[in-house]
Motif scaffolding. Structure first.
Motif, mmCIF file in Angstrom:
data_model
loop_
_atom_site.group_PDB
_atom_site.id
_atom_site.type_symbol
_atom_site.label_atom_id
_atom_site.label_comp_id
_atom_site.label_asym_id
_atom_site.label_seq_id
_atom_site.Cartn_x
_atom_site.Cartn_y
_atom_site.Cartn_z
ATOM 1 N N UNK A 128 0.833 -1.197 0.000
ATOM 2 C CA UNK A 128 0.000 0.000 0.000
ATOM 3 C C UNK A 128 0.868 1.247 0.000
ATOM 4 N N UNK A 129 0.229 2.385 -0.204
ATOM 5 C CA UNK A 129 0.944 3.659 -0.140
ATOM 6 C C UNK A 129 1.529 3.872 1.250
ATOM 7 N N UNK A 130 0.818 3.480 2.251
ATOM 8 C CA UNK A 130 1.324 3.613 3.625
ATOM 9 C C UNK A 130 2.577 2.776 3.827
ATOM 10 N N UNK A 131 2.601 1.561 3.296
ATOM 11 C CA UNK A 131 3.799 0.707 3.404
ATOM 12 C C UNK A 131 4.992 1.364 2.703
ATOM 13 N N UNK A 132 4.687 1.928 1.526
ATOM 14 C CA UNK A 132 5.763 2.576 0.771
ATOM 15 C C UNK A 132 6.314 3.776 1.521
ATOM 16 N N UNK A 133 5.454 4.601 2.073
ATOM 17 C CA UNK A 133 5.899 5.788 2.810
ATOM 18 C C UNK A 133 6.682 5.413 4.059
ATOM 19 N N UNK A 134 6.273 4.363 4.741
ATOM 20 C CA UNK A 134 6.996 3.912 5.939
ATOM 21 C C UNK A 134 8.388 3.394 5.580
ATOM 22 N N UNK A 135 8.456 2.602 4.507
ATOM 23 C CA UNK A 135 9.762 2.067 4.076
ATOM 24 C C UNK A 135 10.683 3.185 3.621
ATOM 25 N N UNK A 136 10.103 4.176 2.935
ATOM 26 C CA UNK A 136 10.918 5.296 2.458
ATOM 27 C C UNK A 136 11.447 6.122 3.624
ATOM 28 N N UNK A 137 10.609 6.347 4.622
ATOM 29 C CA UNK A 137 11.030 7.135 5.787
ATOM 30 C C UNK A 137 12.173 6.447 6.535
ATOM 31 N N UNK A 138 12.044 5.130 6.698
ATOM 32 C CA UNK A 138 13.110 4.377 7.384
ATOM 33 C C UNK A 138 14.404 4.444 6.580
ATOM 34 N N UNK A 139 14.302 4.293 5.268
ATOM 35 C CA UNK A 139 15.478 4.340 4.389
ATOM 36 C C UNK A 139 16.154 5.701 4.461
ATOM 37 N N UNK A 140 15.370 6.777 4.351
ATOM 38 C CA UNK A 140 15.956 8.116 4.374
ATOM 39 C C UNK A 140 16.576 8.434 5.728
ATOM 40 N N UNK A 141 15.968 7.964 6.807
ATOM 41 C CA UNK A 141 16.521 8.185 8.143
ATOM 42 C C UNK A 141 17.863 7.457 8.311
ATOM 43 N N UNK A 142 17.922 6.213 7.833
ATOM 44 C CA UNK A 142 19.182 5.448 7.923
ATOM 45 C C UNK A 142 20.259 6.076 7.046
ATOM 46 N N UNK A 143 19.854 6.560 5.873
ATOM 47 C CA UNK A 143 20.832 7.192 4.978
ATOM 48 C C UNK A 143 21.382 8.477 5.585
ATOM 49 N N UNK A 144 20.518 9.251 6.218
ATOM 50 C CA UNK A 144 20.958 10.488 6.862
ATOM 51 C C UNK A 144 21.946 10.194 7.997
ATOM 52 N N UNK A 145 21.690 9.123 8.736
ATOM 53 C CA UNK A 145 22.600 8.759 9.834
ATOM 54 C C UNK A 145 23.970 8.351 9.296
ATOM 55 N N UNK A 146 23.990 7.550 8.220
ATOM 56 C CA UNK A 146 25.268 7.158 7.623
ATOM 57 C C UNK A 146 26.014 8.381 7.103
ATOM 58 N N UNK A 147 25.310 9.295 6.425
ATOM 59 C CA UNK A 147 25.951 10.512 5.902
ATOM 60 C C UNK A 147 26.545 11.348 7.042
ATOM 61 N N UNK A 148 25.820 11.449 8.147
ATOM 62 C CA UNK A 148 26.314 12.239 9.275
ATOM 63 C C UNK A 148 27.557 11.612 9.893
ATOM 64 N N UNK A 149 27.563 10.298 10.027
ATOM 65 C CA UNK A 149 28.724 9.612 10.600
ATOM 66 C C UNK A 149 29.927 9.708 9.670
ATOM 67 N N UNK A 150 29.705 9.609 8.369
ATOM 68 C CA UNK A 150 30.807 9.744 7.418
ATOM 69 C C UNK A 150 31.396 11.150 7.461
ATOM 70 N N UNK A 151 30.548 12.161 7.603
ATOM 71 C CA UNK A 151 31.036 13.535 7.727
ATOM 72 C C UNK A 151 31.809 13.715 9.027
ATOM 73 N N UNK A 152 31.321 13.090 10.079
ATOM 74 C CA UNK A 152 32.023 13.152 11.364
ATOM 75 C C UNK A 152 33.388 12.490 11.250
ATOM 76 N N UNK A 153 33.457 11.395 10.517
ATOM 77 C CA UNK A 153 34.724 10.700 10.320
ATOM 78 C C UNK A 153 35.706 11.563 9.541
ATOM 79 N N UNK A 154 35.215 12.244 8.490
ATOM 80 C CA UNK A 154 36.085 13.136 7.715
ATOM 81 C C UNK A 154 36.573 14.300 8.556
#
Length: 337
Positions: A128-154
């Motif tokens: 459903x659209x709700x499933x898609x939005x939930x999966x997208x939100x989780x993906x974007x949140x995890x991606x933002x965390x990885x980007x932040x940690x990589x910037x912290x590492x640099x």
């Protein structure tokens, strides 16, 4: 006849007793405890017209004692600048790498789930659209965390360390934690442009100055030490015969761009220490050697780099110099009065 024999025996006894009395009144020098001068059958020590000590040793004795010589060749090497700093604690890097590894695993999982849900939604199959939005939100949140940690590492450890793959970075962290490697942060004065080459710079640890180490890699540091304004670098150091603990003070010689100096490289085996100075033995003739101080002499991993009082073409003793020093000092020992 009997009286003559008796007289002869009496005379012989008198002579023996006289000799015994003479020996008792004049004992030998060695019986009085007098020390004899220490001499050597290996070498002869003398002084030249200028008062310099000359050690003479024949070819046979040189071969027997392992004396060998070598002609010094001209060496051209970059002018180096001294940088000072200390060994960093690897614990922050270890934690940051662990957080990044965990975040990347979560991102891999959420990314796969998001693209799978998006495909099912597009195909109108059990998503459903709700499933898609939930999966997208989780993906974007995890991606933002990885980007932040990589910037912290640099920001904390530099671009080069941040760019290596996760497996190689994990191996580096393990080596740092196990004290098989260390990362030092050093600062050089502002001025000459320094060559942050991949490796090769000499690193000296406080307390182990006679055992220089090679930097396995040199990175530009992402930040400047506020207490030591200057050009800052991170040096990856491999362990040798001793542990390199966090906080240990270090110095490093970093090469400059476009500047070089000429000198000679003296092997470490050729150098002897005497009176808190470094010396070598020059070959004066086939069987004569003279001791000379090496000044100035920069200790590097391969030996001593000398720029002034040893010219290219000079023949020096490279093995057996300690034997010559021992013979020289032995000749200076005089018997006490």
């Amino acid at each position: 006849m009997t009286s003559r024999r008796t007289i002869a025996v009496l005379l012989l006894v008198a002579v023996v007793m006289t000799l015994a009395l003479v020996r008792a009144s004049h004992p030998r020098a060695d019986e009085e405890g007098e020390e004899k001068p220490i001499t050597s059958t290996v070498a002869r020590v003398a002084r030249d017209a200028a008062g310099n000590v000359v050690v003479a040793m024949g070819p046979a004795a040189q071969k027997e004692t392992g004396i060998s010589t070598e002609i010094l060749k001209a060496v051209l090497r970059p002018v180096e600048v001294e940088a000072y700093g200390f060994v960093l604690d690897p614990a922050p890097l270890s934690k940051l790498n662990a957080d990044l590894t965990s975040a990347q695993a979560a991102l891999d999982s959420s990314s796969a789930q998001y693209y799978r849900t998006r495909r099912l939604y597009a195909e109108q199959k059990n998503a459903s659209l709700r499933d898609l939005q939930s999966a997208e939100a989780t993906y974007l949140n995890d991606k933002a965390r990885v980007d932040a940690l990589e910037q912290q590492l640099r920001n904390a450890w530099g671009r080069q360390i941040a760019q290596i793959d996760s497996r190689a970075r994990g191996e580096l962290v393990s080596a740092l934690i196990d004290r098989r490697k260390a990362i030092a942060r050093v600062t050089a004065p502002i001025g000459d442009a320094l060559d942050s080459s991949p490796a090769g710079d000499d690193v000296f640890l406080l307390g182990h100055e006679q055992h220089p180490l090679h930097a396995q890699a040199v990175y530009e540091a992402p930040t400047i030490n506020p207490q030591m304004q200057g050009q800052t670098f991170l040096l990856l150091i491999g362990m040798k015969d001793f542990l390199i603990r966090p906080g240990t003070a270090v110095s490093a010689r970093l090469p400059t761009f476009g500047k070089s100096e000429q000198g000679v490289m003296v092997p470490r085996s050729a150098v002897v220490r005497f009176a808190d100075k470094e010396w070598v033995y020059r070959t004066l003739a086939r069987d004569r050697f003279g001791r000379r101080e090496i000044v100035p002499a920069d200790l590097i991993a391969n030996g001593y780099f000398v720029t002034e009082n040893l010219a290219p073409g000079t023949r020096i003793v490279v093995t057996g110099a300690q034997t010559l020093l021992s013979e020289e000092l032995k000749a200076q020992i005089q018997p006490e009065d």
